[in-house]
Design a protein around this motif. Structure first.
Motif, short mmCIF file in Angstrom:
data_model
loop_
_atom_site.label_atom_id
_atom_site.label_comp_id
_atom_site.label_asym_id
_atom_site.label_seq_id
_atom_site.Cartn_x
_atom_site.Cartn_y
_atom_site.Cartn_z
N ASP A 71 38.98 -14.34 35.26
CA ASP A 71 39.30 -13.65 36.02
C ASP A 71 38.82 -12.33 34.78
N LEU A 72 38.21 -11.44 35.45
CA LEU A 72 37.92 -10.45 33.72
C LEU A 72 38.70 -10.14 33.39
N PRO A 73 38.62 -10.06 31.86
CA PRO A 73 40.20 -9.46 31.45
C PRO A 73 40.26 -8.31 31.32
N ASP A 88 32.18 -2.04 32.89
CA ASP A 88 30.76 -2.85 31.74
C ASP A 88 31.33 -3.85 30.55
N ARG A 89 32.27 -3.00 29.46
CA ARG A 89 32.99 -3.68 28.95
C ARG A 89 34.35 -5.23 29.50
N ARG A 90 34.71 -5.12 30.41
CA ARG A 90 34.81 -6.14 31.26
C ARG A 90 34.10 -7.76 31.43
N LEU A 91 33.45 -7.02 31.88
CA LEU A 91 32.47 -7.82 32.41
C LEU A 91 31.63 -8.61 31.02
N SER A 92 31.38 -7.96 30.23
CA SER A 92 30.53 -8.48 28.30
C SER A 92 31.73 -9.37 27.99
N LEU A 93 32.92 -8.55 28.28
CA LEU A 93 33.67 -9.56 27.74
C LEU A 93 34.31 -11.42 28.12
N ALA A 94 34.24 -11.13 29.61
CA ALA A 94 34.04 -12.15 29.93
C ALA A 94 32.97 -13.28 30.18
N HIS A 113 27.29 -2.11 47.31
CA HIS A 113 27.03 -2.18 45.34
C HIS A 113 27.85 -1.42 44.54
N THR A 114 28.42 -2.22 43.53
CA THR A 114 29.44 -1.31 42.51
C THR A 114 28.96 -1.41 41.35
N ARG A 115 29.50 -0.80 40.38
CA ARG A 115 28.78 -0.92 38.93
C ARG A 115 28.90 -2.10 38.72
N LEU A 116 30.00 -2.73 39.12
CA LEU A 116 29.82 -4.67 37.90
C LEU A 116 28.31 -5.34 38.82
N SER A 117 27.96 -5.36 40.24
CA SER A 117 27.39 -6.48 40.84
C SER A 117 25.50 -5.32 39.82
N GLN A 118 25.70 -4.22 39.98
CA GLN A 118 24.51 -3.75 39.24
C GLN A 118 24.56 -4.36 38.06
N VAL A 119 25.88 -4.81 37.17
CA VAL A 119 25.42 -4.72 35.49
C VAL A 119 24.95 -6.48 35.66
#
Length: 270
Positions: A71-73, A88-94, A113-119
């Motif tokens: 899971d995303l932290p 961005d931080r949650r995905l980067s940490l995962a 379209h979400t920020r997570l998907s874009q990153v």
């Protein structure tokens, strides 16, 4: 560094989670260390699929190869740098938590379209975009003249991929290898199927993706989800009629898919 595979588009019902599950477990079966992330924080179909798999293995006493799902932290807002985005931080940490121990990280994106998907798209070494074989789904990639079927220009999703490619280029990263899968292709050689195929090939040259065959419409894909199984597991768990003609053909589709994606340094052995 792990090779990052992103499965995404901006439309639901195209088979993203089915593709994600079969690619991730196929790589696990071949002995690779595979990490898995699901960015659809509401539905979490891919995460549920893997959860069902672990429950089945415990319940039935099977040791099926399974990706390492995370899971995303959680991140507190006060931990962020000035101007830093929470997602961005949650995905980067995962990703950071998986990349040192995994050969591949597979990220399943939501059908919107979400920020997570874009990153996530900007992180992709390989981008896999499943589409149903229709002009409804094709509209996600390009706008088409209704009278001539000629391509007028790229659509919203293609523009997002273009932006992701620009971000990678600015960061000095290698280009995204973009593969578009034609899912649910009709068995008959109908006129509409030919038109879509022609439009796909034309667009692939203009905006830079490869076209590959995906999965046919088969009931077996829907039946496997509650137990978290894939087509590659049926023989191992002793399912009756596991090797009927339809299932053998479906297994070949999985094998063909892995070949067409052309991931680096893999040897397909199933």
């Amino acid at each position: 560094m792990a090779h990052i595979i992103v499965v995404g588009n901006e439309k639901g019902g195209a088979g993203k989670s089915t593709v994600s599950m079969h690619v991730a477990t196929a790589l696990s079966r071949m002995g690779y260390r595979v990490g898995a992330l699901d960015l659809d924080l509401r539905q979490k179909t891919f995460a549920r699929y893997l959860e069902n798999r672990l429950s089945f293995c415990v319940r039935e006493g099977h040791g099926l190869p399974t990706p390492d799902y995370r899971d995303l932290p959680s991140v507190n807002a006060d931990e962020l740098e000035d101007g830093e985005n929470l997602y961005d931080r949650r995905l980067s940490l995962a990703v950071a938590g998986l990349e040192d121990t995994c050969d591949f990280i597979l990220i399943d994106c939501p059908g919107s379209h979400t920020r997570l998907s874009q990153v996530a798209h900007s992180l992709a070494d390989t981008l896999v975009t499943p589409l149903n074989d229709s002009f409804i789904d094709f509209d996600l990639l390009a706008r088409v003249d209704p009278d001539t079927n000629k391509i007028i220009g790229p659509s919203v999703y293609s523009e997002m991929v273009w932006n992701a490619r620009q971000l990678r280029a600015q960061a000095g990263l290698k280009p995204i290898d973009w593969v578009v899968l034609r899912n649910r292709v009709g068995a008959q050689n109908m006129h509409n199927k030919k038109k879509i195929g022609s439009a796909m090939e034309d667009l692939s040259k203009r905006i830079g993706f490869r076209v590959a065959p995906g999965f046919s419409e088969r009931v077996i894909f829907r039946e496997l989800f509650p137990r978290g199984l894939t087509l590659l597991d049926l023989k191992d768990i002793g399912v009756k009629n596991a090797l009927n003609i339809s299932n053998v053909a479906a297994r070949q589709e999985v094998r063909d898919l892995l070949k067409e994606i052309k991931l680096p340094n893999i040897e397909i052995n199933f």
